[in-house]
Design an enzyme around this catalytic site. Structure first.
Site, mmCIF file in Angstrom:
data_model
loop_
_atom_site.group_PDB
_atom_site.id
_atom_site.type_symbol
_atom_site.label_atom_id
_atom_site.label_comp_id
_atom_site.label_asym_id
_atom_site.label_seq_id
_atom_site.Cartn_x
_atom_site.Cartn_y
_atom_site.Cartn_z
ATOM 1 N N GLN A 128 32.380 14.165 10.743
ATOM 2 C CA GLN A 128 31.257 15.082 10.474
ATOM 3 C C GLN A 128 30.246 15.042 11.620
ATOM 4 O O GLN A 128 29.592 14.019 11.827
ATOM 5 C CB GLN A 128 30.578 14.631 9.169
ATOM 6 N N GLY A 129 30.093 16.153 12.328
ATOM 7 C CA GLY A 129 29.153 16.209 13.450
ATOM 8 C C GLY A 129 27.886 16.959 13.083
ATOM 9 O O GLY A 129 27.680 18.095 13.517
ATOM 10 N N TYR A 130 27.052 16.325 12.286
ATOM 11 C CA TYR A 130 25.775 16.921 11.887
ATOM 12 C C TYR A 130 24.619 16.282 12.667
ATOM 13 O O TYR A 130 23.931 16.925 13.431
ATOM 14 C CB TYR A 130 25.521 16.700 10.386
ATOM 15 N N SER A 131 24.398 14.973 12.422
ATOM 16 C CA SER A 131 23.160 14.317 12.858
ATOM 17 C C SER A 131 23.060 14.226 14.377
ATOM 18 O O SER A 131 24.053 14.028 15.080
ATOM 19 C CB SER A 131 23.089 12.893 12.295
ATOM 20 N N SER A 163 30.580 8.998 11.556
ATOM 21 C CA SER A 163 31.449 8.005 10.913
ATOM 22 C C SER A 163 32.910 8.299 11.224
ATOM 23 O O SER A 163 33.356 9.447 11.117
ATOM 24 C CB SER A 163 31.267 8.032 9.394
ATOM 25 N N GLU A 246 29.322 16.744 -0.597
ATOM 26 C CA GLU A 246 29.119 15.328 -0.248
ATOM 27 C C GLU A 246 28.271 14.614 -1.300
ATOM 28 O O GLU A 246 28.493 13.460 -1.619
ATOM 29 C CB GLU A 246 28.446 15.211 1.133
ATOM 30 N N ASN A 370 16.897 9.290 0.033
ATOM 31 C CA ASN A 370 16.273 9.426 -1.300
ATOM 32 C C ASN A 370 15.074 10.363 -1.260
ATOM 33 O O ASN A 370 14.863 11.164 -2.167
ATOM 34 C CB ASN A 370 15.825 8.054 -1.808
HETATM 35 C C1 LIG Z 1 26.399 4.756 6.873
HETATM 36 C C2 LIG Z 1 25.981 6.074 7.457
HETATM 37 C C3 LIG Z 1 26.956 6.992 7.821
HETATM 38 C C4 LIG Z 1 26.579 8.220 8.377
HETATM 39 N N1 LIG Z 1 27.581 9.091 8.754
HETATM 40 C C5 LIG Z 1 27.250 10.263 9.321
HETATM 41 C C6 LIG Z 1 28.276 11.151 9.787
HETATM 42 O O1 LIG Z 1 29.464 10.882 9.655
HETATM 43 N N2 LIG Z 1 27.901 12.298 10.385
HETATM 44 C C7 LIG Z 1 26.589 12.648 10.547
HETATM 45 O O2 LIG Z 1 26.331 13.731 11.075
HETATM 46 N N3 LIG Z 1 25.583 11.819 10.138
HETATM 47 C C8 LIG Z 1 25.900 10.629 9.536
HETATM 48 N N4 LIG Z 1 24.894 9.772 9.128
HETATM 49 C C9 LIG Z 1 23.509 10.107 9.439
HETATM 50 C C10 LIG Z 1 22.702 10.509 8.219
HETATM 51 O O3 LIG Z 1 23.039 11.815 7.823
HETATM 52 C C11 LIG Z 1 21.219 10.385 8.609
HETATM 53 O O4 LIG Z 1 20.942 9.016 8.813
HETATM 54 C C12 LIG Z 1 20.295 10.916 7.533
HETATM 55 O O5 LIG Z 1 20.421 12.307 7.422
HETATM 56 C C13 LIG Z 1 18.813 10.567 7.840
HETATM 57 O O6 LIG Z 1 18.476 10.977 9.118
HETATM 58 P P1 LIG Z 1 17.792 9.965 10.173
HETATM 59 O O7 LIG Z 1 18.617 8.715 10.189
HETATM 60 O O8 LIG Z 1 17.629 10.704 11.438
HETATM 61 O O9 LIG Z 1 16.396 9.580 9.540
HETATM 62 P P2 LIG Z 1 15.045 10.447 9.614
HETATM 63 O O10 LIG Z 1 15.387 11.864 9.263
HETATM 64 O O11 LIG Z 1 14.393 10.199 10.912
HETATM 65 O O12 LIG Z 1 14.214 9.830 8.430
HETATM 66 C C14 LIG Z 1 13.444 8.621 8.577
HETATM 67 C C15 LIG Z 1 12.692 8.382 7.281
HETATM 68 O O13 LIG Z 1 11.758 9.465 7.059
HETATM 69 C C16 LIG Z 1 11.959 10.050 5.777
HETATM 70 N N5 LIG Z 1 11.723 11.505 5.844
HETATM 71 C C17 LIG Z 1 12.182 12.357 6.789
HETATM 72 N N6 LIG Z 1 11.812 13.627 6.505
HETATM 73 C C18 LIG Z 1 11.132 13.575 5.333
HETATM 74 C C19 LIG Z 1 10.494 14.558 4.509
HETATM 75 N N7 LIG Z 1 10.517 15.853 4.840
HETATM 76 N N8 LIG Z 1 9.873 14.147 3.366
HETATM 77 C C20 LIG Z 1 9.851 12.825 3.018
HETATM 78 N N9 LIG Z 1 10.434 11.848 3.774
HETATM 79 C C21 LIG Z 1 11.065 12.218 4.901
HETATM 80 C C22 LIG Z 1 13.427 9.763 5.465
HETATM 81 O O14 LIG Z 1 13.667 9.789 4.070
HETATM 82 C C23 LIG Z 1 13.606 8.368 6.053
HETATM 83 O O15 LIG Z 1 13.147 7.393 5.156
HETATM 84 C C24 LIG Z 1 25.230 8.552 8.560
HETATM 85 C C25 LIG Z 1 24.237 7.622 8.186
HETATM 86 C C26 LIG Z 1 24.603 6.407 7.651
HETATM 87 C C27 LIG Z 1 23.517 5.433 7.266
#
Ligand SMILES: Cc1cc2nc3c(=O)[nH]c(=O)nc-3n(C[C@H](O)[C@H](O)[C@H](O)COP(=O)(O)OP(=O)(O)OC[C@H]3O[C@@H](n4cnc5c(N)ncnc54)[C@H](O)[C@@H]3O)c2cc1C
Length: 393
Positions: A128-131, A163, A246, A370
């Site tokens: 999955q190429g999202y983040s 992942s 998902e 969450n």
């Molecule tokens: C084990 C694991 C596997 C993963 N696998 C993949 C994968 O295969 N492909 C992929 O693309 N991504 C993957 N991810 C990434 C995952 O989708 C992101 O970690 C997730 O979307 C959160 O983004 P971030 O880490 O950039 O945190 P941020 O978006 O920077 O968030 C940081 C903190 O700020 C809070 N926050 C942010 N915006 C808001 C808001 N508007 N209101 C309230 N609180 C907010 C968040 O809840 C969090 O606590 C994976 C992550 C993990 C942990």
């Protein structure tokens, strides 16, 4: 409301259980109990193929694409038996549970016929190429770009936390295809082969010792013009639908795995005397109540007639199970006490419960944190005003 399974469904359960038992006490006995996402990848690839050959790989899909047309209840039953049998975690989880259903929902007939059978046969693995570094919760901020050159899309940019990319054959990429567009507009959902000069996958080593996820670089990567899901510029809708898979239905069946984990915590508490601690006992009982509530919640969703009812209930489900499992991880490490801080072997020799603690920290992050889930519940389920969005750069 029906809180249980019919005799036909129980017969299906018996068939699935017998098959799993045969395989996992026979040719695939070495894979029994593997919960790590990265362990024994070659053998787990063989397991994916075995599942595919017996048509147990993607049972909810139409038969024409290698599935069994299984109902939602049958899918849950199979996943329960899968966990009960101690079958290994699915190396192609993302292909089976995320890419496949999204291709089924948005793909053309040609795309379905070309892309789905190799997933069902366990031959092509997906990631999955999202983040990106500045596009996690705020996914609409993706900077990865793509443009048309002749019969190809050309892709430039970087994804992170991908992942299992190191084992995958394909990646789906959310990329900006309309120059100058912002936010959810102007994005497209592209399907890209990983094995090509323009794609580099670099593993990220975690505190567990595993390198479960990766940085993925696109440097002039190419994919055929036919490999777009939905229309150009409509990628956001496809990407959000995939997140619905998902967060929702695909996770309904995890509870047998949770049962195994809670039982392991209880066994450890009995063995080391922690079960005599009144606070630990309270927390174990609370975990049991939470698990049973999730079980009844899942059965209610299953009896709700599918479609919209499942989707609305599923909005609350991700946050519920993720928070429950994170608490279970904390309970596990408290039950172990000081022993939880000591590796069981050389290197990163973590035991089952220490590993549970470390991995469960991620449950409330991936697939939408969450906080993001609460925003979604507030806006979509309760109709509260949308979250104010200032220009946060
Ligand atoms: C084990 C694991 C596997 C993963 N696998 C993949 C994968 O295969 N492909 C992929 O693309 N991504 C993957 N991810 C990434 C995952 O989708 C992101 O970690 C997730 O979307 C959160 O983004 P971030 O880490 O950039 O945190 P941020 O978006 O920077 O968030 C940081 C903190 O700020 C809070 N926050 C942010 N915006 C808001 C808001 N508007 N209101 C309230 N609180 C907010 C968040 O809840 C969090 O606590 C994976 C992550 C993990 C942990």
């Amino acid at each position: 409301m029906k809180l249980g399974f019919s005799p036909e469904e129980e017969a299906f359960r018996a068939e699935a259980a017998a098959w799993l038992q045969g395989e996992l006490s026979g040719p695939f006995a070495d894979l029994r109990g593997i919960t790590s996402l990265t362990a024994a990848p070659d053998r787990r690839r063989e397991w994916e193929r075995r599942l595919g050959a017996a048509r147990w790989g993607c049972i909810g899909w139409p038969e024409a694409y290698g599935g069994r047309n299984a109902t939602l209840a049958e899918q849950v039953i199979f996943a329960e038996e899968y966990a009960r049998a101690g079958a290994p975690s699915r190396l192609n989880h993302i292909g089976v549970e995320l890419a496949g259903p999204t291709i089924l929902a948005f793909g053309s007939d040609e795309q379905k016929a070309r892309l789905l059978p190799p997933i069902a046969r366990g031959e092509q693995l997906w990631c999955q190429g999202y983040s990106e570094t500045n596009a996690g919760s705020d996914l609409a901020n993706v900077r990865t770009r793509a443009w048309r050159e002749g019969e190809d899309w050309v892709i430039e940019g970087q994804k992170v936390w991908t992942s299992l990319a190191q084992f995958s054959d394909w990646i789906f990429v959310v990329a900006r295809t309309e120059p100058g567009s912002k936010g959810p507009k102007g994005l497209s959902f592209l399907l890209v082969k990983i094995d090509q000069p323009g794609v580099t996958v670099r593993p990220i080593r975690q505190i567990t010792g595993d390198a479960e996820f990766n940085e993925t670089f696109f440097d002039g990567a190419r994919t055929d013009a036919a490999n777009i899901l939905g229309e150009p510029g409509q990628g956001w809708q496809v990407a959000m639908a995939l997140l619905g898979f998902e967060r929702g239905v695909s996770t309904l069946a995890q509870q047998m795995g949770f049962r195994n984990e809670l039982d392991a915590v209880i066994r450890a508490a009995k063995a080391n005397g922690a079960a005599r601690d009144p606070l630990i006992r309270q927390r174990i009982a609370k975990a049991e109540i939470g698990l049973r509530l999730m079980r009844y919640g899942a059965l209610r969703m299953l009896s709700g007639g599918g479609g919209g009812a499942v989707e609305a209930a599923a909005l609350t489900y991700k946050i519920q199970w993720a928070s429950w499992r994170r608490s279970l991880g904390e309970l596990a490490i408290d039950v172990l006490g000081i022993a939880g801080e000591i590796g069981e072997g050389p290197g990163y020799g973590f035991g089952e419960l220490s590993t549970l603690f470390l991995y469960s920290r991620a449950d409330t992050i991936y697939g939408g944190t969450n906080q993001i889930q609460r925003n979604i519940i507030a806006e979509r389920a309760l109709g509260l005003p949308r979250e104010p969005r200032g220009d946060i750069g």
